[in-house]
Enzyme design. Structure first.
Site, PDB file in Angstrom:
ATOM      1  N   CYS A 131     -18.985  20.428 -39.145  1.00  0.00           N
ATOM      2  CA  CYS A 131     -18.739  19.090 -39.679  1.00  0.00           C
ATOM      3  C   CYS A 131     -19.614  18.881 -40.907  1.00  0.00           C
ATOM      4  O   CYS A 131     -20.784  19.278 -40.917  1.00  0.00           O
ATOM      5  CB  CYS A 131     -19.071  18.059 -38.599  1.00  0.00           C
ATOM      6  SG  CYS A 131     -18.800  16.357 -39.086  1.00  0.00           S
TER       7      CYS A 131
ATOM      8  N   HIS B 191     -10.059  16.258 -35.126  1.00  0.00           N
ATOM      9  CA  HIS B 191     -11.488  16.125 -35.450  1.00  0.00           C
ATOM     10  C   HIS B 191     -11.702  14.894 -36.326  1.00  0.00           C
ATOM     11  O   HIS B 191     -12.621  14.104 -36.088  1.00  0.00           O
ATOM     12  CB  HIS B 191     -11.948  17.406 -36.164  1.00  0.00           C
ATOM     13  CG  HIS B 191     -13.368  17.400 -36.632  1.00  0.00           C
ATOM     14  ND1 HIS B 191     -14.305  18.270 -36.139  1.00  0.00           N
ATOM     15  CD2 HIS B 191     -14.017  16.654 -37.572  1.00  0.00           C
ATOM     16  CE1 HIS B 191     -15.467  18.048 -36.744  1.00  0.00           C
ATOM     17  NE2 HIS B 191     -15.312  17.077 -37.625  1.00  0.00           N
ATOM     18  N   GLU B 192     -10.836  14.707 -37.327  1.00  0.00           N
ATOM     19  CA  GLU B 192     -10.995  13.568 -38.244  1.00  0.00           C
ATOM     20  C   GLU B 192     -10.663  12.244 -37.562  1.00  0.00           C
ATOM     21  O   GLU B 192     -11.332  11.236 -37.792  1.00  0.00           O
ATOM     22  CB  GLU B 192     -10.162  13.771 -39.506  1.00  0.00           C
ATOM     23  CG  GLU B 192     -10.531  15.016 -40.306  1.00  0.00           C
ATOM     24  CD  GLU B 192     -12.018  15.195 -40.549  1.00  0.00           C
ATOM     25  OE1 GLU B 192     -12.744  14.188 -40.717  1.00  0.00           O
ATOM     26  OE2 GLU B 192     -12.476  16.357 -40.566  1.00  0.00           O
TER      27      GLU B 192
ATOM     28  N   HIS C 121     -13.556  10.984 -35.723  1.00  0.00           N
ATOM     29  CA  HIS C 121     -14.525  10.260 -36.562  1.00  0.00           C
ATOM     30  C   HIS C 121     -14.164   8.780 -36.666  1.00  0.00           C
ATOM     31  O   HIS C 121     -15.047   7.924 -36.712  1.00  0.00           O
ATOM     32  CB  HIS C 121     -14.586  10.858 -37.968  1.00  0.00           C
ATOM     33  CG  HIS C 121     -15.487  12.039 -38.090  1.00  0.00           C
ATOM     34  ND1 HIS C 121     -16.819  12.013 -37.737  1.00  0.00           N
ATOM     35  CD2 HIS C 121     -15.241  13.295 -38.543  1.00  0.00           C
ATOM     36  CE1 HIS C 121     -17.350  13.201 -37.970  1.00  0.00           C
ATOM     37  NE2 HIS C 121     -16.418  14.005 -38.454  1.00  0.00           N
TER      38      HIS C 121
END
EC number: 3.5.1.88
Length: 183
Positions: free
Chosen positions: A110, A153-154, A157
């Protein structure tokens, strides 16, 4: 132009907040942020520019990584057939996901994490995403394999979740049966 100095690191409160949806029409600042995020990814994958500006290579970035708690993300990633997935997505949501799971053989990294974090991050192998482009036009996008891992993954966030939250704390190298491993 965004650089690594613009990216907040783990411990910053924006990385643990649930980001707010944007409203349409987008402000000029929100559009510029999306463009800048995608430009950062493209630049970070260009050897010359990455070296010149000290950029770490990235395939995805979310607004909270820039201390902006809005539901905006960008990805710029190729699949195993070299098909490019290059998008800025506003208010993305996972509509559906596969039962089949996958992970990266070397774990995940990351831009907001400056250390190696060993362990498998198991995610859905395929996802369908509902989102909007910068003009408020609805998008329905399907991702599989590596691009699916990147977009999940994004989206994490945007929900205040870091990739290492998914790693088995007792046994980071534990891999459930039937998980496809990429890389």
């Amino acid at each position: 132009m965004l650089t690594m100095d613009d990216i907040v690191r783990e411990g910053h409160p924006a990385l643990r907040e649930v980001a707010s949806e944007v409203t349409f029409p987008l402000s000029d600042e929100e559009k510029k942020l999306g463009h800048d995020m995608l430009e950062f990814l493209i630049n970070s994958q260009d050897e010359e520019l990455a070296e010149k500006y000290g950029l770490r290579g990235g395939v995805g970035i979310a607004a909270p990584q820039l201390a902006v708690t809005k539901r905006i993300l960008a990805i710029h990633v190729h699949d195993e057939k070299d098909r490019l997935y290059s998008y800025v997505l506003y208010n993305p949501k996972i509509r559906s996901h596969s039962v089949q799971q996958a992970c990266l053989s070397g774990g995940e990294g990351c831009l907001s994490v400056d250390r190696e974090v060993p362990g498998y991050v198991v995610r859905s192998e395929r996802v369908t995403i509902d989102a909007f482009d910068e003009n408020g036009i609805p998008l329905k996008l399907r991702f599989k394999d590596y691009p699916a891992i990147v977009v999940q993954h994004e989206i994490d966030h945007l929900n205040g979740i870091m990739f290492y939250d998914h790693i088995n704390k007792e046994n980071p190298s534990y891999l459930p049966p039937d998980v496809d491993v990429f890389g």
